[in-house]
Design an enzyme around this catalytic site. Structure first.
Site, PDB file in Angstrom:
ATOM      1  N   ASP A  13       0.806  -1.216   0.000  1.00  0.00           N
ATOM      2  CA  ASP A  13       0.000   0.000   0.000  1.00  0.00           C
ATOM      3  C   ASP A  13       0.842   1.271   0.000  1.00  0.00           C
ATOM      4  O   ASP A  13       0.577   2.204  -0.750  1.00  0.00           O
ATOM      5  CB  ASP A  13      -0.958  -0.007   1.190  1.00  0.00           C
ATOM      6  CG  ASP A  13      -1.806  -1.264   1.236  1.00  0.00           C
ATOM      7  OD1 ASP A  13      -2.106  -1.812   0.159  1.00  0.00           O
ATOM      8  OD2 ASP A  13      -2.146  -1.716   2.347  1.00  0.00           O
ATOM      9  N   GLU A  61      -9.151  -2.581   3.749  1.00  0.00           N
ATOM     10  CA  GLU A  61      -8.870  -2.207   5.131  1.00  0.00           C
ATOM     11  C   GLU A  61     -10.028  -1.422   5.735  1.00  0.00           C
ATOM     12  O   GLU A  61     -10.374  -1.600   6.905  1.00  0.00           O
ATOM     13  CB  GLU A  61      -7.587  -1.376   5.210  1.00  0.00           C
ATOM     14  CG  GLU A  61      -6.320  -2.169   4.980  1.00  0.00           C
ATOM     15  CD  GLU A  61      -5.064  -1.347   5.176  1.00  0.00           C
ATOM     16  OE1 GLU A  61      -3.992  -1.949   5.280  1.00  0.00           O
ATOM     17  OE2 GLU A  61      -5.149  -0.094   5.219  1.00  0.00           O
TER      18      GLU A  61
END
Length: 274
Positions: A52, A165
């Site tokens: 990420d 997430e």
């Protein structure tokens, strides 16, 4: 599709399919437009060496490079921040990520001393501060340092939050969730991986096992172990695909239990939790 599944997908704006090149362009333009419509001239973000931060960092540097080329102003700068707690076990990956991103500037703010001092202070006040609590303090210390760096460089802080997430609330509020702008929001985990592939990132940076690495007693704990469900399953769910009932209920339970993490501080005008 399950009723709550449809609501979650609509809220997080995850698409069932994407064009990676189009989403790369969309993210870069988004970052550029924010800066050109603000008084800020920089982007700052923590680079850990995971998927990420590698992706968000590369997009941030590409946006800054384009702004410099288009405006002729060297005021536009991207600052990568390394934030290990002591020595990071996968430091080699972090350095590979920096090489790939090629940031204008790089700074290291090791959080160990500040974290340990806070733990000592809290224990002196009579708190236990177990390993999970320490794991929550670390990202908050990182957030403090990121904003200190950003202030000195007239920058905004980039976050790495994405759909997989967000749905699980798998971030620390006012830690890695404390950011100014999130260029990956709307993508799930596999879609982020597709963008890195399109950017010709080193494969080991997005094929590695994702881990937050916050707990001292369980270092390098895989995200999927902590979550109790795989990213593949979460991605399938967010793309509107059918997943088994047990996993769907687990994802929905995480989503419902973490509503407050995706919301600004509650006021008397908020009714979503009634």
């Amino acid at each position: 599709m399950r009723p709550l599944q449809a609501k979650i997908i609509a809220e997080l704006h995850v698409q069932p399919t994407i064009d990676p090149q189009a989403e790369i362009r969309r993210s870069i333009d988004f970052l550029k437009q924010y800066l050109t419509h603000s008084s800020y001239t920089g982007l700052a973000m923590a680079v850990s060496g995971g998927q990420d931060s590698t992706l968000a960092g590369k997009l941030g540097q590409m946006a800054i490079t384009e702004l410099r080329d288009e405006t002729g102003s060297n005021d536009y700068q991207f600052v990568a921040i390394r934030q290990p707690y002591g020595r990071q076990q996968d430091e080699g990956d972090a350095q590979d990520a920096l090489t790939f991103i090629a940031p204008d500037q790089s700074v290291t703010t090791n959080i160990q001393e500040a974290t340990d001092a806070m733990v000592t202070s809290l224990r002196t006040a009579g708190l236990v501060v177990d390993d999970m609590s320490r794991g929550s303090i670390k990202p908050k210390m990182r957030m403090i340092a990121q904003y200190a760096v950003a202030r000195e460089h007239n920058a905004v802080v980039i976050g790495t939050d994405h759909g997989a997430e967000a749905v699980a609330g798998f971030f620390t509020k006012y830690g890695d969730g404390g950011t100014d702008i999130n260029p990956l929001w709307r993508l799930n985990k596999r879609q982020g991986r597709a963008l890195l592939e399109a950017l010709n990132a080193p494969t080991h940076l997005y094929e590695k096992t994702p881990t937050a690495d916050l707990e001292d007693d369980r270092p390098q704990l895989p995200d999927e172990v902590a979550l109790g469900v795989s990213y593949k399953t979460i991605d399938d769910y967010l793309e509107g695909r059918e997943v088994n009932t047990t996993d769907a209920e687990k994802i929905e339970e995480m989503y419902l239990n973490t509503q407050q993490k995706r919301h600004e501080p509650i006021t008397v005008y908020d009714t979503w939790f009634y």
